[in-house]
Motif scaffolding. Structure first.
Motif, PDB file in Angstrom:
ATOM      1  N   GLN A   1       0.848  -1.192   0.000  1.00  0.00           N
ATOM      2  CA  GLN A   1       0.000   0.000   0.000  1.00  0.00           C
ATOM      3  C   GLN A   1       0.882   1.240   0.000  1.00  0.00           C
ATOM      4  OE1 GLN A   1      -0.628  -2.269   2.910  1.00  0.00           O
ATOM      5  NE2 GLN A   1      -1.798  -3.503   1.460  1.00  0.00           N
TER       6      GLN A   1
ATOM      7  N   LEU B   1      -0.935   5.034   3.981  1.00  0.00           N
ATOM      8  CA  LEU B   1      -1.471   4.147   5.018  1.00  0.00           C
ATOM      9  C   LEU B   1      -2.896   4.493   5.414  1.00  0.00           C
ATOM     10  CD1 LEU B   1      -0.831   1.841   7.045  1.00  0.00           C
ATOM     11  CD2 LEU B   1      -0.027   3.622   8.621  1.00  0.00           C
TER      12      LEU B   1
ATOM     13  N   ALA C   1      -5.172   2.506   7.850  1.00  0.00           N
ATOM     14  CA  ALA C   1      -4.566   1.164   7.812  1.00  0.00           C
ATOM     15  C   ALA C   1      -5.556   0.068   7.476  1.00  0.00           C
ATOM     16  CB  ALA C   1      -3.848   0.853   9.129  1.00  0.00           C
TER      17      ALA C   1
ATOM     18  N   THR D   1      -4.043  -2.402   4.876  1.00  0.00           N
ATOM     19  CA  THR D   1      -2.888  -3.092   5.449  1.00  0.00           C
ATOM     20  C   THR D   1      -3.327  -4.141   6.455  1.00  0.00           C
ATOM     21  OG1 THR D   1      -1.592  -1.066   5.164  1.00  0.00           O
ATOM     22  CG2 THR D   1      -0.706  -2.741   6.651  1.00  0.00           C
TER      23      THR D   1
ATOM     24  N   CYS E   1      -5.215  -7.141   4.636  1.00  0.00           N
ATOM     25  CA  CYS E   1      -4.331  -8.043   3.900  1.00  0.00           C
ATOM     26  C   CYS E   1      -3.479  -8.885   4.846  1.00  0.00           C
ATOM     27  CB  CYS E   1      -3.440  -7.245   2.949  1.00  0.00           C
ATOM     28  SG  CYS E   1      -4.337  -6.488   1.566  1.00  0.00           S
ATOM     29  N   HIS E   2      -2.995  -8.264   5.918  1.00  0.00           N
ATOM     30  CA  HIS E   2      -2.156  -8.997   6.868  1.00  0.00           C
ATOM     31  C   HIS E   2      -2.942 -10.096   7.564  1.00  0.00           C
ATOM     32  CE1 HIS E   2       0.071  -9.430  10.806  1.00  0.00           C
ATOM     33  NE2 HIS E   2       1.034  -9.644   9.922  1.00  0.00           N
TER      34      HIS E   2
ATOM     35  N   VAL F   1       3.179  -8.192   3.435  1.00  0.00           N
ATOM     36  CA  VAL F   1       2.424  -6.940   3.325  1.00  0.00           C
ATOM     37  C   VAL F   1       3.347  -5.782   3.675  1.00  0.00           C
ATOM     38  CG1 VAL F   1       0.401  -5.646   4.086  1.00  0.00           C
ATOM     39  CG2 VAL F   1       0.307  -8.159   3.981  1.00  0.00           C
ATOM     40  N   THR F   2       3.443  -4.810   2.773  1.00  0.00           N
ATOM     41  CA  THR F   2       4.265  -3.621   2.993  1.00  0.00           C
ATOM     42  C   THR F   2       3.398  -2.375   2.849  1.00  0.00           C
ATOM     43  OG1 THR F   2       6.246  -4.691   2.112  1.00  0.00           O
ATOM     44  CG2 THR F   2       6.263  -2.287   2.197  1.00  0.00           C
ATOM     45  N   ALA F   3       3.479  -1.479   3.818  1.00  0.00           N
ATOM     46  CA  ALA F   3       2.785  -0.193   3.737  1.00  0.00           C
ATOM     47  C   ALA F   3       3.820   0.920   3.757  1.00  0.00           C
ATOM     48  CB  ALA F   3       1.796  -0.031   4.887  1.00  0.00           C
TER      49      ALA F   3
ATOM     50  N   LEU G   1       4.795  -8.422   7.917  1.00  0.00           N
ATOM     51  CA  LEU G   1       4.302  -7.047   7.855  1.00  0.00           C
ATOM     52  C   LEU G   1       5.443  -6.058   8.017  1.00  0.00           C
ATOM     53  CD1 LEU G   1       2.002  -4.933   7.853  1.00  0.00           C
ATOM     54  CD2 LEU G   1       1.852  -5.246  10.335  1.00  0.00           C
TER      55      LEU G   1
ATOM     56  N   VAL H   1       5.823  -1.792   7.864  1.00  0.00           N
ATOM     57  CA  VAL H   1       5.292  -0.446   7.681  1.00  0.00           C
ATOM     58  C   VAL H   1       6.477   0.503   7.619  1.00  0.00           C
ATOM     59  CG1 VAL H   1       3.801   1.362   8.604  1.00  0.00           C
ATOM     60  CG2 VAL H   1       3.178  -1.057   8.902  1.00  0.00           C
TER      61      VAL H   1
END
Length: 310
Positions: free
Chosen positions: A118, A121, A124, A127, A130-131, A139-141, A165, A167
């Protein structure tokens, strides 16, 4: 490709539900003025190597409100930048944000190396969903404003980083321009607006080409656009340029948002009946309104009435 774009413009007032990259003042043509000196294979002309000094970002204040069991994220105004239903903190509350998950019609996140990212953010919602939903996916935000990340974790139930995850406090431009990200992402979700929602903060052809470069093949980008705004037609044109016209749009939702899907990789030629069958699986496993997505995509995109060929 896109039927009657003018019909997507309405007389409604400016949208109040927008997820944004929290930058109080937009950097003019930021994608074209970026100081990055990275050389991107075959496309170096997209990057401005003039060495212009970058502007220091100024962030809008992060504020909150609650109504009818829903917590809202704001940036110092009444405009809603994200939402979470308190009884369902990992669900996606807003319709346009649900449509940002429409890549599920074309990609399966079951593989261990599946990667969804994403850019922006917000609250969230994407995020977290998906997580939680895709147990094997990475998953990367990417969020520029550190206060938004703090708000996500303190007010919207965003978990701490773990093996799946990540962020990242980073400019979305820097993320997509990083050569290490090339062909690393299966699904890219882009929701980048400034505090006044005048249009995406990053909206150049160079940026959209960089988004395509980070996608695997096959890969899908979903992007939140604002239909009732002058930024919409130019963004559609630039996305189409970057993705060789392989772009679909949803009809405008009641809040004014229009979600577009852009495709990288092999051509898609599939019957709507096949997509409907896929949508039933997606809906059963995620509780997202995937069957409605198929109906709306079929209605909104020209020359796609019989089969989806893109």
């Amino acid at each position: 490709m896109i039927r009657a774009l003018s019909a997507l413009y309405s007389s409604m007032t400016l949208l109040k539900r927008k997820s944004i990259e929290a930058v109080a003042s937009r950097r003019p043509a930021r994608g074209e003025r970026e100081t990055s000196r990275r050389k991107l294979s075959g496309d170096a002309g997209d990057v401005d190597n003039a060495g212009e000094k970058r502007m220091t970002p100024r962030f809008a204040p992060v504020t909150f409100s609650e109504m009818d069991g829903v917590r809202y994220l704001h940036f110092g105004t009444e405009w809603v930048q994200g939402a979470m239903r308190l009884r369902k903190p990992d669900a996606i509350e807003l319709e346009y944000a649900q449509q940002m998950m429409a890549w599920l019609l074309f990609l399966s996140p079951s593989a261990a190396d599946f990667h969804v990212a994403q850019l922006g953010l917000g609250a969230a919602a994407l995020t977290k969903f998906c997580h939680r939903q895709f147990a094997r996916a990475k998953v990367t935000a990417v969020e520029l404003n550190p206060a938004v990340i703090v708000a996500g974790r303190s007010m919207f139930g965003l978990r701490e980083d773990d093996a799946r995850l990540s962020v990242r406090e980073q400019d979305a431009w820097d993320f997509v321009m990083d050569g290490a990200q090339t062909a690393s992402i299966d699904a890219l979700q882009v929701d980048l607006y400034d505090a006044t929602a005048r249009g995406p903060v990053l909206d150049t052809t160079a940026f959209y080409r960089a988004c395509r470069r980070v996608l695997k093949a096959p890969g899908v980008m979903t992007i939140n656009l604002f239909g009732d705004h002058e930024s919409f037609p130019k963004n559609i044109v630039r996305i189409c340029d970057a993705f060789d016209n392989r772009v679909l749009v949803f009809p405008e939702v009641h809040d004014g948002n229009i979600i577009a899907l852009a495709f990288n990789g092999p051509a898609i030629d599939v019957s709507w009946e096949t997509l409907e069958a896929r949508a039933e699986v997606v809906e059963a496993t995620t509780k997202l309104p995937a069957k409605d997505w198929v109906k709306k995509l079929r209605a909104a995109n020209a020359r796609q009435e019989e089969r989806l060929a893109i």
